[in-house]
Design a protein around this motif. Sequence first.
Motif, PDB file in Angstrom:
ATOM      1  N   GLU A  67     -15.094 -21.771  10.507  1.00  0.00           N
ATOM      2  CA  GLU A  67     -15.410 -21.060   9.276  1.00  0.00           C
ATOM      3  C   GLU A  67     -15.585 -19.572   9.529  1.00  0.00           C
ATOM      4  OE1 GLU A  67     -18.309 -22.232   5.789  1.00  0.00           O
ATOM      5  OE2 GLU A  67     -19.448 -21.194   7.341  1.00  0.00           O
ATOM      6  N   ALA A  68     -16.308 -19.208  10.578  1.00  0.00           N
ATOM      7  CA  ALA A  68     -16.533 -17.800  10.888  1.00  0.00           C
ATOM      8  C   ALA A  68     -15.232 -17.091  11.218  1.00  0.00           C
ATOM      9  CB  ALA A  68     -17.516 -17.679  12.047  1.00  0.00           C
ATOM     10  N   ALA A  69     -14.348 -17.749  11.975  1.00  0.00           N
ATOM     11  CA  ALA A  69     -13.073 -17.136  12.329  1.00  0.00           C
ATOM     12  C   ALA A  69     -12.200 -16.934  11.094  1.00  0.00           C
ATOM     13  CB  ALA A  69     -12.345 -17.996  13.356  1.00  0.00           C
ATOM     14  N   VAL A  70     -12.183 -17.911  10.195  1.00  0.00           N
ATOM     15  CA  VAL A  70     -11.399 -17.782   8.965  1.00  0.00           C
ATOM     16  C   VAL A  70     -11.953 -16.672   8.090  1.00  0.00           C
ATOM     17  CG1 VAL A  70     -10.820 -18.941   6.786  1.00  0.00           C
ATOM     18  CG2 VAL A  70     -10.559 -20.159   8.947  1.00  0.00           C
ATOM     19  N   PHE A  71     -13.259 -16.642   7.885  1.00  0.00           N
ATOM     20  CA  PHE A  71     -13.862 -15.613   7.044  1.00  0.00           C
ATOM     21  C   PHE A  71     -13.621 -14.218   7.619  1.00  0.00           C
ATOM     22  CE2 PHE A  71     -17.372 -18.485   5.020  1.00  0.00           C
ATOM     23  CZ  PHE A  71     -16.376 -19.176   4.357  1.00  0.00           C
ATOM     24  N   ALA A  72     -13.716 -14.087   8.934  1.00  0.00           N
ATOM     25  CA  ALA A  72     -13.479 -12.791   9.564  1.00  0.00           C
ATOM     26  C   ALA A  72     -12.027 -12.361   9.398  1.00  0.00           C
ATOM     27  CB  ALA A  72     -13.847 -12.852  11.042  1.00  0.00           C
ATOM     28  N   THR A  73     -11.104 -13.301   9.521  1.00  0.00           N
ATOM     29  CA  THR A  73      -9.687 -12.985   9.340  1.00  0.00           C
ATOM     30  C   THR A  73      -9.410 -12.539   7.911  1.00  0.00           C
ATOM     31  OG1 THR A  73      -9.162 -14.685  10.984  1.00  0.00           O
ATOM     32  CG2 THR A  73      -7.347 -13.850   9.671  1.00  0.00           C
ATOM     33  N   GLU A  74     -10.008 -13.221   6.953  1.00  0.00           N
ATOM     34  CA  GLU A  74      -9.845 -12.839   5.549  1.00  0.00           C
ATOM     35  C   GLU A  74     -10.426 -11.453   5.285  1.00  0.00           C
ATOM     36  OE1 GLU A  74     -11.774 -16.116   3.667  1.00  0.00           O
ATOM     37  OE2 GLU A  74      -9.949 -17.326   3.593  1.00  0.00           O
ATOM     38  N   GLU A  75     -11.591 -11.168   5.873  1.00  0.00           N
ATOM     39  CA  GLU A  75     -12.215  -9.857   5.682  1.00  0.00           C
ATOM     40  C   GLU A  75     -11.348  -8.760   6.299  1.00  0.00           C
ATOM     41  OE1 GLU A  75     -14.945  -7.837   3.659  1.00  0.00           O
ATOM     42  OE2 GLU A  75     -15.223  -9.993   3.937  1.00  0.00           O
ATOM     43  N   LEU A  76     -10.762  -9.039   7.455  1.00  0.00           N
ATOM     44  CA  LEU A  76      -9.873  -8.080   8.100  1.00  0.00           C
ATOM     45  C   LEU A  76      -8.657  -7.787   7.220  1.00  0.00           C
ATOM     46  CD1 LEU A  76      -8.931  -6.400  10.532  1.00  0.00           C
ATOM     47  CD2 LEU A  76      -8.085  -8.523  11.566  1.00  0.00           C
ATOM     48  N   GLU A  77      -8.067  -8.816   6.661  1.00  0.00           N
ATOM     49  CA  GLU A  77      -6.907  -8.634   5.788  1.00  0.00           C
ATOM     50  C   GLU A  77      -7.270  -7.806   4.547  1.00  0.00           C
ATOM     51  OE1 GLU A  77      -3.128  -9.124   3.796  1.00  0.00           O
ATOM     52  OE2 GLU A  77      -3.810  -8.979   5.881  1.00  0.00           O
ATOM     53  N   GLU A  78      -8.391  -8.099   3.929  1.00  0.00           N
ATOM     54  CA  GLU A  78      -8.793  -7.357   2.735  1.00  0.00           C
ATOM     55  C   GLU A  78      -9.119  -5.896   3.067  1.00  0.00           C
ATOM     56  OE1 GLU A  78      -8.698  -8.328  -0.544  1.00  0.00           O
ATOM     57  OE2 GLU A  78      -7.555  -9.915   0.437  1.00  0.00           O
ATOM     58  N   THR A  79      -9.685  -5.652   4.237  1.00  0.00           N
ATOM     59  CA  THR A  79     -10.002  -4.284   4.635  1.00  0.00           C
ATOM     60  C   THR A  79      -8.725  -3.510   4.933  1.00  0.00           C
ATOM     61  OG1 THR A  79     -12.068  -5.100   5.581  1.00  0.00           O
ATOM     62  CG2 THR A  79     -11.435  -2.863   6.145  1.00  0.00           C
ATOM     63  N   ALA A  80      -7.742  -4.167   5.548  1.00  0.00           N
ATOM     64  CA  ALA A  80      -6.445  -3.527   5.764  1.00  0.00           C
ATOM     65  C   ALA A  80      -5.801  -3.174   4.421  1.00  0.00           C
ATOM     66  CB  ALA A  80      -5.533  -4.449   6.564  1.00  0.00           C
ATOM     67  N   LYS A  81      -5.937  -4.057   3.447  1.00  0.00           N
ATOM     68  CA  LYS A  81      -5.405  -3.786   2.108  1.00  0.00           C
ATOM     69  C   LYS A  81      -6.093  -2.572   1.491  1.00  0.00           C
ATOM     70  CE  LYS A  81      -4.674  -6.085  -2.361  1.00  0.00           C
ATOM     71  NZ  LYS A  81      -4.870  -7.369  -3.087  1.00  0.00           N
ATOM     72  N   LEU A  82      -7.412  -2.509   1.622  1.00  0.00           N
ATOM     73  CA  LEU A  82      -8.147  -1.347   1.113  1.00  0.00           C
ATOM     74  C   LEU A  82      -7.672  -0.061   1.777  1.00  0.00           C
ATOM     75  CD1 LEU A  82     -11.875  -2.541   0.944  1.00  0.00           C
ATOM     76  CD2 LEU A  82     -10.448  -1.817  -0.980  1.00  0.00           C
ATOM     77  N   TYR A  83      -7.479  -0.113   3.088  1.00  0.00           N
ATOM     78  CA  TYR A  83      -7.038   1.079   3.810  1.00  0.00           C
ATOM     79  C   TYR A  83      -5.689   1.557   3.287  1.00  0.00           C
ATOM     80  CZ  TYR A  83      -5.752   4.244   7.553  1.00  0.00           C
ATOM     81  OH  TYR A  83      -5.363   5.354   8.254  1.00  0.00           O
ATOM     82  N   LEU A  84      -4.765   0.636   3.077  1.00  0.00           N
ATOM     83  CA  LEU A  84      -3.442   1.017   2.587  1.00  0.00           C
ATOM     84  C   LEU A  84      -3.513   1.572   1.166  1.00  0.00           C
ATOM     85  CD1 LEU A  84      -1.455  -2.039   3.974  1.00  0.00           C
ATOM     86  CD2 LEU A  84      -1.389   0.289   4.854  1.00  0.00           C
ATOM     87  N   LEU A  85      -4.385   1.006   0.339  1.00  0.00           N
ATOM     88  CA  LEU A  85      -4.549   1.505  -1.033  1.00  0.00           C
ATOM     89  C   LEU A  85      -5.119   2.927  -1.054  1.00  0.00           C
ATOM     90  CD1 LEU A  85      -6.022  -1.657  -2.807  1.00  0.00           C
ATOM     91  CD2 LEU A  85      -3.822  -0.587  -3.301  1.00  0.00           C
ATOM     92  N   LEU A  86      -5.999   3.214  -0.099  1.00  0.00           N
ATOM     93  CA  LEU A  86      -6.713   4.494  -0.099  1.00  0.00           C
ATOM     94  C   LEU A  86      -6.114   5.528   0.853  1.00  0.00           C
ATOM     95  CD1 LEU A  86     -10.330   3.046  -0.095  1.00  0.00           C
ATOM     96  CD2 LEU A  86      -9.178   4.167  -2.004  1.00  0.00           C
ATOM     97  N   ARG A  87      -5.069   5.133   1.566  1.00  0.00           N
ATOM     98  CA  ARG A  87      -4.482   6.031   2.561  1.00  0.00           C
ATOM     99  C   ARG A  87      -4.066   7.355   1.916  1.00  0.00           C
ATOM    100  NH1 ARG A  87       1.103   5.741   5.526  1.00  0.00           N
ATOM    101  NH2 ARG A  87       0.628   6.789   7.511  1.00  0.00           N
ATOM    102  N   ASN A  88      -4.449   8.450   2.584  1.00  0.00           N
ATOM    103  CA  ASN A  88      -4.151   9.824   2.140  1.00  0.00           C
ATOM    104  C   ASN A  88      -4.915  10.245   0.883  1.00  0.00           C
ATOM    105  OD1 ASN A  88      -2.249  10.136   4.260  1.00  0.00           O
ATOM    106  ND2 ASN A  88      -0.655   9.179   3.009  1.00  0.00           N
ATOM    107  N   LEU A  89      -5.931   9.477   0.489  1.00  0.00           N
ATOM    108  CA  LEU A  89      -6.741   9.829  -0.683  1.00  0.00           C
ATOM    109  C   LEU A  89      -8.122  10.340  -0.284  1.00  0.00           C
ATOM    110  CD1 LEU A  89      -5.877   6.903  -3.141  1.00  0.00           C
ATOM    111  CD2 LEU A  89      -4.965   9.244  -3.127  1.00  0.00           C
ATOM    112  N   ASN A  90      -8.348  10.559   0.996  1.00  0.00           N
ATOM    113  CA  ASN A  90      -9.619  11.076   1.502  1.00  0.00           C
ATOM    114  C   ASN A  90     -10.805  10.224   1.062  1.00  0.00           C
ATOM    115  OD1 ASN A  90     -11.193  12.914   2.962  1.00  0.00           O
ATOM    116  ND2 ASN A  90     -11.621  14.151   1.148  1.00  0.00           N
ATOM    117  N   PRO A  91     -10.772   8.919   1.327  1.00  0.00           N
ATOM    118  CA  PRO A  91     -11.879   8.048   0.911  1.00  0.00           C
ATOM    119  C   PRO A  91     -13.143   8.307   1.723  1.00  0.00           C
ATOM    120  CG  PRO A  91     -10.384   6.840   2.308  1.00  0.00           C
ATOM    121  CD  PRO A  91      -9.737   8.169   2.056  1.00  0.00           C
ATOM    122  N   ARG A  92     -14.274   7.867   1.203  1.00  0.00           N
ATOM    123  CA  ARG A  92     -15.559   7.989   1.875  1.00  0.00           C
ATOM    124  C   ARG A  92     -15.841   6.701   2.647  1.00  0.00           C
ATOM    125  NH1 ARG A  92     -18.162   8.541  -2.280  1.00  0.00           N
ATOM    126  NH2 ARG A  92     -18.960   6.418  -2.554  1.00  0.00           N
TER     127      ARG A  92
END
Length: 224
Positions: free
Chosen positions: A170-195
């Motif tokens: 469960e921990a490995a799956v949840f961590a993998t999902e969190e990593l994927e969602e964070t990568a998605k956030l990074y791509l959405l915010l790339r070059n937008l100077n996020p905080r």
Amino acid sequence: MSDARLREEICRYGRSLFERGLTPGSSGNISLRLEDGGWLVTPTNASLGFLDPARISRLDAEGRLLSGDKPTKEIPLHTALYDTRGSARAIVHLHSTHAVALTMLPEVDPRAALPPMTPYYLMRAGETALVPYYRPGDPDVADAIRGLAGKYSSVLLANHGPVVAGDSLEAAVFATEELEETAKLYLLLRNLNPRFLSPAQVADLVKTFGLDLPSHHDHDHDGD
């Protein structure tokens, strides 16, 4: 937990990952380390969405197949992560879209592939390393993983995907999902100077939750 129940858990989480598009086709693999040092691991060329509990590969502590189908060719990367992460009891490897895309960007720091964007990214996945490209199944990937000296529970394989260890499936799956969602956030915010989270905010998370982050190894930690 019984062998039969563990096999069912692998199938249940595999189907969940597949149905949400995180592991298309026959990509991705899951392993569980057993009390005797052996493993349960998904077979080669098997879709995580249609796993048969009885056909999951059972390996002994030396990696020899005891029962089930031929195991995934990614055994070397699983072995290396188990060998260097003493607390690891399960590993999930996917080809999830946003995490793979992240590995192709020129600015990615191999020591911290993602900045501290959210508290739950750090709490579940920790910091993430990026290792160079190796063809799937290349045993040399094990050396790259071992070169991280067990500091990271989540690793990105360049042009390939994430491999994440946890103290339970469960921990490995949840961590993998969190990593994927964070990568998605990074791509959405790339070059937008996020905080991002400040160093003080990260230090507070480390202190409060006992996080084991490579950049904070001078602190006391409790597990992954």
